[in-house]
Scaffold this motif. Sequence first.
Motif, mmCIF file in Angstrom:
data_model
loop_
_atom_site.group_PDB
_atom_site.id
_atom_site.type_symbol
_atom_site.label_atom_id
_atom_site.label_comp_id
_atom_site.label_asym_id
_atom_site.label_seq_id
_atom_site.Cartn_x
_atom_site.Cartn_y
_atom_site.Cartn_z
ATOM 1 N N UNK A 1 0.898 -1.099 -0.222
ATOM 2 C CA UNK A 1 0.080 0.075 0.012
ATOM 3 C C UNK A 1 0.984 1.197 -0.083
ATOM 4 N N UNK A 2 0.268 2.328 -0.077
ATOM 5 C CA UNK A 2 1.036 3.770 -0.058
ATOM 6 C C UNK A 2 1.355 3.863 1.455
ATOM 7 N N UNK A 3 2.394 4.253 1.895
ATOM 8 C CA UNK A 3 2.583 4.817 3.007
ATOM 9 C C UNK A 3 3.663 6.032 2.904
ATOM 10 N N UNK A 4 3.774 6.641 3.790
ATOM 11 C CA UNK A 4 4.645 8.243 3.609
ATOM 12 C C UNK A 4 6.068 7.756 3.306
ATOM 13 N N UNK A 5 6.532 8.442 2.168
ATOM 14 C CA UNK A 5 7.661 8.087 1.627
ATOM 15 C C UNK A 5 8.907 8.645 2.295
ATOM 16 N N UNK A 6 8.550 9.621 3.030
ATOM 17 C CA UNK A 6 9.456 10.272 4.063
ATOM 18 C C UNK A 6 9.125 10.540 5.288
ATOM 19 N N UNK A 7 9.215 9.442 5.995
ATOM 20 C CA UNK A 7 8.862 9.590 7.617
ATOM 21 C C UNK A 7 9.972 8.913 8.349
ATOM 22 N N UNK A 8 10.423 9.673 9.524
ATOM 23 C CA UNK A 8 11.313 9.211 10.227
ATOM 24 C C UNK A 8 11.484 9.833 11.385
ATOM 25 N N UNK A 9 11.852 9.134 12.489
ATOM 26 C CA UNK A 9 11.858 10.007 14.058
ATOM 27 C C UNK A 9 13.103 10.901 14.036
ATOM 28 N N UNK A 10 13.001 12.270 13.529
ATOM 29 C CA UNK A 10 13.979 13.020 13.515
ATOM 30 C C UNK A 10 13.616 14.293 13.859
ATOM 31 N N UNK A 11 14.242 15.019 14.713
ATOM 32 C CA UNK A 11 13.970 16.346 15.180
ATOM 33 C C UNK A 11 14.369 17.317 14.090
ATOM 34 N N UNK A 12 15.352 17.103 13.298
ATOM 35 C CA UNK A 12 15.827 18.094 12.351
ATOM 36 C C UNK A 12 14.965 18.238 11.040
ATOM 37 N N UNK A 13 13.658 17.501 11.196
ATOM 38 C CA UNK A 13 12.636 17.445 9.843
ATOM 39 C C UNK A 13 11.530 17.234 10.370
ATOM 40 N N UNK A 14 10.497 18.300 10.794
ATOM 41 C CA UNK A 14 9.289 18.180 11.531
ATOM 42 C C UNK A 14 8.296 17.575 10.782
ATOM 43 N N UNK A 15 8.282 17.621 9.100
ATOM 44 C CA UNK A 15 7.561 17.096 8.136
ATOM 45 C C UNK A 15 7.348 15.691 8.354
ATOM 46 N N UNK A 16 8.762 15.101 8.404
ATOM 47 C CA UNK A 16 9.180 13.723 8.480
ATOM 48 C C UNK A 16 8.824 13.321 9.680
ATOM 49 N N UNK A 17 8.925 13.859 10.903
ATOM 50 C CA UNK A 17 8.775 13.455 12.184
ATOM 51 C C UNK A 17 7.040 13.207 12.135
ATOM 52 N N UNK A 18 6.577 14.209 11.787
ATOM 53 C CA UNK A 18 4.953 14.095 12.054
ATOM 54 C C UNK A 18 4.246 12.815 11.188
ATOM 55 N N UNK A 19 4.974 12.673 10.071
ATOM 56 C CA UNK A 19 4.544 11.593 9.137
ATOM 57 C C UNK A 19 4.661 10.264 9.818
ATOM 58 N N UNK A 20 5.899 10.177 10.507
ATOM 59 C CA UNK A 20 6.388 8.887 11.213
ATOM 60 C C UNK A 20 5.248 8.768 12.472
ATOM 61 N N UNK A 21 5.061 9.787 13.080
ATOM 62 C CA UNK A 21 4.155 9.717 14.362
ATOM 63 C C UNK A 21 2.953 9.132 13.926
ATOM 64 N N UNK B 1 0.954 3.772 12.403
ATOM 65 C CA UNK B 1 0.656 2.846 13.552
ATOM 66 C C UNK B 1 2.096 2.346 14.102
ATOM 67 N N UNK B 2 1.900 2.129 15.638
ATOM 68 C CA UNK B 2 3.068 1.531 15.951
ATOM 69 C C UNK B 2 3.625 0.195 15.262
ATOM 70 N N UNK B 3 2.744 -0.883 14.587
ATOM 71 C CA UNK B 3 2.951 -2.024 14.010
ATOM 72 C C UNK B 3 4.010 -1.510 12.939
ATOM 73 N N UNK B 4 3.432 -0.538 11.937
ATOM 74 C CA UNK B 4 3.899 -0.184 11.188
ATOM 75 C C UNK B 4 5.492 0.567 11.098
ATOM 76 N N UNK B 5 5.240 1.254 12.045
ATOM 77 C CA UNK B 5 6.793 1.601 12.402
ATOM 78 C C UNK B 5 7.831 0.587 12.880
ATOM 79 N N UNK B 6 7.291 -0.304 13.670
ATOM 80 C CA UNK B 6 8.096 -1.419 13.978
ATOM 81 C C UNK B 6 8.719 -2.105 12.661
ATOM 82 N N UNK B 7 7.627 -2.331 11.725
ATOM 83 C CA UNK B 7 7.974 -3.225 10.409
ATOM 84 C C UNK B 7 8.724 -2.248 9.699
#
Lengths: 422, 290
Positions: A186-206, A209-215
């Motif tokens: 499926x589609x999922x955010x192409x630019x998501x990461x737990x990073x403080x220097x990139x609020x967009x990517x952080x928001x997408x990451x948050x 779902x926790x399961x998706x993040x773990x995967x």
Amino acid sequence: MKKRIWRFIGAATAAGLLLSFMNMMNPDSARSMDQHTWTDREKLVLRSLWLGSLDPLPVDPSNKYSDNPRAAALGKKLFFEDKFSGNQKVSCATCHREDYFFTDNLPQSHGMDITPRRSMPLIGVAYNSWFFWDGRTDSLWSQALGPIENKLEHGISRTMSAYIIGKYYRREYEEVFGALPDFMEDTFPQHARPALDDPEALKAWILMTPEQRAEVNRVYVNMGKAIGAFVRTILPEPSPFDIYVEQIVSGKPLKSRMALTDNEARGLRLFIGKAKCTNCHNGPLFTNGDFHNLGVPPKDEKKPDKGRAAAITQVLSSEFNCFGKYSDARSEQCLQLRFIETSEEKYTGAFKTPTLRNVTERPPYMHAGQFATVREVLEFYRSKAQNPELGHDKLTDEELDQLEAFLHALSSPLKSLQTDEK
Amino acid sequence: MKRLLLVFVALFFLLSGCAAREDQMAGHSAEMEGMTEGHGHGDVKVTKHFDESLTKLTDNNLYSLELVIPDEHLKMGVNTVEIIVHHSTGGDVAQADVTVTPWMPSMGHGVMEKPVVMERGGGLYSVENVVLSMTGHWQLQVKVAKDDKTDEAVFDFPEIKAMGHEHAMMHAPPPKDLDYATEKMTVNDIFKVSYKSTGGLIRINRIHSWELTIRDADGQPVNNAKVTVVGDMPEHGHGLPTQPEVFNMGVGGFYRIDGMKFQMPGWWVVTINVMADGVHDAVSFNLDVL
């Protein structure tokens, strides 16, 4: 006839006398006779630096794929893959060039942008306990994850990495690590990461779902483990120095065919003796893997690099360290992390001792390319004699020449990676 | 270089006695014996030859001691000091029996290494191999014995530091005849400690474990000790790159130290502090890591 002989003998004696006189006048040539004679203790030291003393590759308990050839083959492809970058032009090999002993020729590397530090040669890197100049990661796999999400290097995210793996390396990946998770279709955010220097990517990451993040983390980590398995295979080859040690320890050195010239042997004698280089450049890779502040001038006077001091909490708190849930190790196997020295005071401005194998072939030098030539490095060491860890006596110009000559003898061609292509 | 200088200074003393210190005294032409400090007791006075020296009267006012530290500061590691012994009534004390003991009051222990005292003449004694095995509060106890008259003084150093690079000095190589024994009595003869590296020969740059055995003076295993470990390279003021942990095996006086690692070749001193039944003692082992 007789006269002729006499004249000949006369000339010969004169020449002989002259020669021995010259020998007396020139203590160097007299010394050159025993330049290749070493005491038993010195022989032990030479042996400890010899490539033949290198242990088998250390097991990485945190990466159960580290000796899996299929993981390494995948890792090799990923290492050279330009797609893993914001501009589709940067791969690990951009800054770790195979034709440049797996480092680059710049004072500071260029990826998506300019990095604050110099790249590092990867030869024999698997023998290290800590990675990067400051040792902020404790395994090759977790190390490999850093550059990918670093804006200055590859400049992409873990979701993007998982996406590229799914799209271009699905078969190879699944053969080693099992099925990619379903949601990747499926589609999922192409630019998501737990990073403080990139609020967009952080928001997408948050928002995932926790399961998706773990995967995603799982795929990302496996990618690192494949790359780590490849980087492990980059190993040094014997240099003239290693051949020399074999000649010396075999006990039948052939004076006329020594692998080191007299001058190089003098440099070696200084290296293990008066110049005290083996205080830190010891073992077959010429590094103790520890961190030292030599007083190299900082690149930016206003913001001096704190080196190891700033990396201690980083490695202790990393979700990808040996204690973490993505590590395959039991915590008691994480020796380096368990016994880590946490004194920031001790390690302020300290950087990892680099290997000296092939060192003369890959300028510039030091953690931010502060010196352009080996000679500058040696001049620097000469000026820092008062540092107790260096603690060497005054070095003359001639002695610097000899040390430099010796460093040249640590070079060897790299075995081509093509030969072990599967 | 420094040492050479010391030898010269010493020779100078030897040849010309105490009074001939014009070189040092240039600028202060005052007669030296007159340079007493405020705290004289009647006839008793403290004599001071060197501007940078520390002075002390001995406990019973017999002698006045002057302590000179050529490297300016004492530091963790091996130090050399000079002591000038004066009569408290003035005049130098030659041919005295001088002993110097480094002591850590908070730990209640000293070090195995005995300082070596050599008389240089003119009341000057040079003291080499003053080993301070860790950072912190140290004292130097100086005892002077001459003609049945013994007296002592304690010089206090509240904060001995590991040497910083800026104050770095070059160091003497390890004293000759270092004792590399792996079984020793603690400084105050309270415990007998032995160690063994579990992997056999100790190899550089390798995290490894030690097995310790601790017994009391009668040879009985000590199973309830609290043990701590400090490793140091006296020549560099450099410690271990790890923080080792000690596990009490609970029987046979056995303990295991995990996380030992030596990252530089050469002379290391590993100090084991043992605290059991309220008694604290320590022992230092010398190692030659190759």
